[in-house]
Structure formats: C-alpha cells, structure tokens
Design an enzyme around this catalytic site. Structure first.
Site, short mmCIF file in Angstrom:
data_model
loop_
_atom_site.label_atom_id
_atom_site.label_comp_id
_atom_site.label_asym_id
_atom_site.label_seq_id
_atom_site.Cartn_x
_atom_site.Cartn_y
_atom_site.Cartn_z
N VAL A 266 0.87 -1.21 -0.16
CA VAL A 266 0.03 -0.11 -0.04
C VAL A 266 0.82 1.12 -0.15
O VAL A 266 0.54 2.31 -0.87
CB VAL A 266 -1.01 0.26 1.12
N THR B 108 9.44 -6.77 5.61
CA THR B 108 8.35 -7.62 4.84
C THR B 108 8.16 -6.80 3.18
O THR B 108 7.63 -7.37 2.33
CB THR B 108 6.93 -7.34 5.36
N PHE C 238 2.83 3.79 7.13
CA PHE C 238 2.27 2.41 6.69
C PHE C 238 3.21 1.45 7.31
O PHE C 238 2.70 0.22 7.43
CB PHE C 238 2.49 2.18 5.10
N THR D 272 -7.19 0.05 10.49
CA THR D 272 -7.75 -1.10 9.79
C THR D 272 -8.81 -1.53 10.32
O THR D 272 -9.35 -1.33 11.52
CB THR D 272 -6.68 -2.40 10.25
N TYR E 235 -2.60 -7.98 16.59
CA TYR E 235 -2.59 -7.26 15.46
C TYR E 235 -3.35 -5.90 15.54
O TYR E 235 -3.24 -4.52 15.43
CB TYR E 235 -2.65 -7.96 14.05
N SER F 193 -7.81 -23.05 -0.01
CA SER F 193 -8.86 -23.50 1.27
C SER F 193 -9.93 -22.51 1.49
O SER F 193 -9.57 -21.17 1.65
CB SER F 193 -7.74 -23.77 2.57
N TYR G 52 -12.02 -21.51 4.69
CA TYR G 52 -12.13 -21.77 6.04
C TYR G 52 -13.61 -21.48 6.52
O TYR G 52 -13.95 -20.44 6.88
CB TYR G 52 -11.07 -20.68 6.76
N1 NAD Z 1 -3.21 -4.90 2.98
C1 NAD Z 1 -4.11 -4.81 3.58
O1 NAD Z 1 -5.31 -5.47 3.19
C2 NAD Z 1 -4.41 -3.70 4.74
C3 NAD Z 1 -5.48 -3.86 5.57
C4 NAD Z 1 -5.80 -3.17 6.76
C5 NAD Z 1 -4.54 -2.33 7.16
N2 NAD Z 1 -3.38 -2.46 6.32
C6 NAD Z 1 -2.14 -1.57 7.03
O2 NAD Z 1 -1.57 -1.06 5.86
C7 NAD Z 1 -0.08 -1.06 6.00
C8 NAD Z 1 0.45 -1.43 4.82
O3 NAD Z 1 0.06 -2.60 4.54
P1 NAD Z 1 0.98 -3.49 3.40
O4 NAD Z 1 -0.16 -4.62 3.11
O5 NAD Z 1 1.29 -2.66 2.23
O6 NAD Z 1 1.87 -4.35 4.18
P2 NAD Z 1 3.42 -4.58 3.68
O7 NAD Z 1 4.04 -5.69 4.63
O8 NAD Z 1 3.37 -4.88 2.29
O9 NAD Z 1 4.28 -3.22 3.74
C9 NAD Z 1 4.61 -2.80 5.15
C10 NAD Z 1 5.93 -2.21 4.94
O10 NAD Z 1 6.46 -1.58 6.07
C11 NAD Z 1 7.87 -2.08 6.34
N3 NAD Z 1 8.26 -2.04 7.63
C12 NAD Z 1 7.59 -2.79 8.74
N4 NAD Z 1 7.95 -2.37 10.02
C13 NAD Z 1 8.82 -1.40 9.91
C14 NAD Z 1 9.73 -0.71 10.47
N5 NAD Z 1 9.81 -0.82 11.84
N6 NAD Z 1 10.57 0.40 9.98
C15 NAD Z 1 10.68 0.46 8.67
N7 NAD Z 1 9.75 -0.17 7.77
C16 NAD Z 1 9.02 -1.07 8.57
C17 NAD Z 1 8.00 -3.28 5.61
O11 NAD Z 1 9.46 -3.64 5.13
C18 NAD Z 1 6.99 -3.25 4.38
O12 NAD Z 1 7.59 -2.60 3.23
C19 NAD Z 1 0.24 -1.66 7.28
O13 NAD Z 1 0.15 -0.71 8.31
C20 NAD Z 1 -1.09 -2.60 7.68
O14 NAD Z 1 -1.41 -2.75 8.96
C21 NAD Z 1 -3.12 -3.07 5.35
#
Ligand code: NAD
Length: 331
Positions: free
Chosen positions: A16, A39, A73, A117, A141, A204, A206
C-alpha cells in the site's frame, strides 16, 4: 491547484505504501521512503522516491522540518503471527509509532496519515460498520493498531497534530506495476491467483457454515488505487485546514459492498479461465462472518468516491500484476 509538497512515507517499499508513494510522485510531490525491508522489497519503492533503509524506531535520524507531513504504513500485519508473537507487534507497531510521533514533534512536522484497519473493530454488532462501532479487536495485530489510534488521538489533542487514521477493509488489486506481495501471503485474492498460476493446487475455504447467503465469510474489497486516492485527499484536507491541527479524523475505507469467499473464487475463475479447485477447511478462530464498511465519513469529510468498486476489475488488475511477476521470475 496545489503546490508540490514533501512527504515521508514509512513502509513505502510495501504494497500500500508503495502505491501511495507512486501516486504522490505522479502528482508532483516529493517523497522519501523510510523502510527496513522486513516485509517490503527495494524494487517496490517507486522510481523518483528517495529511499532510506532504516527503521521507523529511528525516524528522528532522518525527519526534519523540511517535511510537510508523514504517511505511516510501516507495520507488521499478519494476524496469525500476531497471536503467536504478540510482543513483536507491540514493539514494532506501537513502539515504532511512539518513536515516530516523538520525531515528528521534535521536527515540528504536524500532519499525519496512518494506516489503521477494520481489525480494530473485531466482530461487529451491526453492518455496515461505521466509525462509531465498538472497537473490540480479536487479535494482537488489531489491538496494536487500535492502541496507535488512541496514541494519535492524544497527540492531536495535546500537541496540535492534524491526523487521519484510515481504517482499511480488504485492500486488493494493483496500480502502476505495483501490487500485492506478502510472504507468507494471507490475503484471499493473491492466494486464489496463485492457484491460477499453478503455484498452489487448490484454495482452502475456511468455514462454509457462517450465517451468510452461501455460508462463507463476506468481506469488503477495495481497489488499492481508490485507497491511495483517499490518502491524497486526507493530506489535501489537512493542507486546506478542513482537518485542522488538533483533530484526529478516523475514516473507514471500503466499498460498502460485501463479497463472499465463494464469490471471490468464482470471479477469479471468470477472469483467469482456471477451474480453481477448492478445499473445505475448518473455520479460523476470530474470523468474523461479515465485515463491510460504511465509508460515509470518508465521502463527507474527504470527498472520497471509489472509482473501481467492481470486484472483476480489482481481480483483473491483481491478475495482470501476478502474471507479470510470475513471468519475471521465470517460473
Ligand atoms: N493490505 C491490507 O489489506 C491492509 C488492510 C488493513 C490495514 N493495512 C495496513 O496497511 C499498512 C501497509 O500494509 P501492506 O499490505 O502494504 O503491508 P506490507 O508488509 O507490504 O508493507 C509494510 C512495509 O513496512 C515495512 N516495515 C515494517 N516495519 C517497519 C519498521 N519498523 N521500520 C521501517 N519499515 C518497516 C515493511 O518492510 C514493508 O515494506 C500496514 O500498516 C497494515 O497494517 C493493510
């Protein structure tokens, strides 16, 4: 016409954050991505962004008064892992944000958009879910994200931050060559697409005895490009003073339409032409039957209107991205 701004995007090497960073750059803003690649992926940082490899916990090293705002993010977001290792989630999601807020205070950066979220709500009493719904997360989480929301509310009230917590429902799709890439993958659409690519034998399901029309869980899928747009609108609302210093705006982001797991699988069958075998599996603990958003607040306060609510469009964009990656990996 807005003038170009400079933003710090934490987690901008992820799904995102990378997409939002790309949209900011497309409209002429300057972007620094801060990401520890835990990640995320270096190639997920959009071209044109400055990249700093580092942790949010050390944000004070890089943040200074030249930034107009921060989009945060960076977090861990695997529900199952958070149950097994809650301390990891408190340290990163809560500890990281605490350090970020301190760095922003010290640098005088007073605008924040945070990725919250639907998991902050837990099992909803009524749907669609509004921001007034009770928050009772069912995983560490969700609890860690809710704790951050509370932290931000206090920061706004006490120290004049302007902030928006955007509570995403199920994000999917791809934009501008950037797409979903989690390892392990836990999200339904990319998992079903792995079956279509021959990387997984079956999907799967669930639980098929939920109180929903076909017995499978219903979720609200939102295109990542629509989600990204809401972040830009939130920043603009802060710049105009519509979300002023001291306010913490909380907005759900979803389409307001629910699709069941079976409907998603059927849509993937239509888009990919693959039969997608299913395996019946036990319910997962803590999976609510229905999660559908009311996004009225985002509409009213930000003027946000999703432009790609059709599930087939979301799946088609995710499929194009998944196929492209598959070919690139030569698999
Ligand atoms: N993807 C979804 O459906 C969804 C839904 C609700 C909320 N979110 C929230 O949106 C955000 C982004 O989600 P995403 O799907 O892109 O996840 P993602 O894992 O692709 O991105 C998260 C990024 O943050 C970086 N990161 C993690 N901890 C870190 C730290 N301490 N310092 C620096 N970088 C760090 C990771 O390397 C990664 O690039 C997250 O906060 C997640 O909780 C996502």
């Amino acid at each position: 016409m807005t003038t170009a701004k400079k933003y710090l995007v934490t987690g901008g090497a992820g799904y995102v954050g990378g997409t939002v960073a790309a949209r900011l750059l497309e409209r002429g803003d300057r972007v620094t991505v801060l990401d520890d690649l835990s990640t995320g992926f270096r190639e997920g940082v959009p071209a044109g962004a400055e990249f700093v490899e580092g942790r949010v916990q050390d944000a004070a090293r890089w943040l200074d008064g030249s930034y107009d705002g921060v989009l945060h993010f960076a977090a861990y977001s695997q529900v199952g892992e958070s149950v097994a290792r809650p301390e990891k989630y408190w340290e990163n999601n809560v500890g990281g944000t605490m350090a970020l807020l301190a760095a922003m205070r010290a640098a005088g950066v007073r605008k924040l958009v945070f990725s919250s979220t639907a998991a902050t709500y837990g099992e909803p009493a009524t749907v669609p879910i509004t921001e007034a719904a009770a928050t009772a997360p069912t995983s560490p989480y969700g609890a860690s994200k809710l704790a951050v929301d509370h932290m931000i509310t206090g920061e706004c009230a006490a120290h004049g931050l302007a902030a928006a917590s955007l509570r995403y429902f199920n994000v999917a799709g791809a934009h501008g060559g950037l797409g979903e890439r989690h390892d392990p993958e836990s999200h339904l659409i990319p998992l079903v697409l792995q079956v279509a690519l021959g990387r997984r034998e079956a999907i799967s399901v669930y639980g098929d005895d939920y109180p929903t029309p076909d017995g499978t869980c219903v979720r609200d899928y939102i295109h990542v490009a629509d989600l990204a747009e809401a972040h830009l609108l939130a920043l603009d609302a802060m710049t105009r003073g519509d979300v002023p210093a001291g306010e913490h705006l909380v907005c759900n982001l979803g389409n307001g339409n629910g699709f069941s797991v079976r409907e998603v699988i059927e849509t993937v069958r239509k888009v990919t032409g693959h039969p997608i075998p299913e395996i019946a599996a036990e319910r997962r603990p803590g999976d609510p039957a229905v999660l559908v958003a009311s996004a009225d607040t985002a509409r009213e306060r930000l003027g946000w209107i999703p432009s790609r609510p059709d599930l087939a469009d979301v799946v088609a964009d995710a499929w194009a991205f998944a196929r492209h990656r598959h070919q690139e990996e030569g698999a």
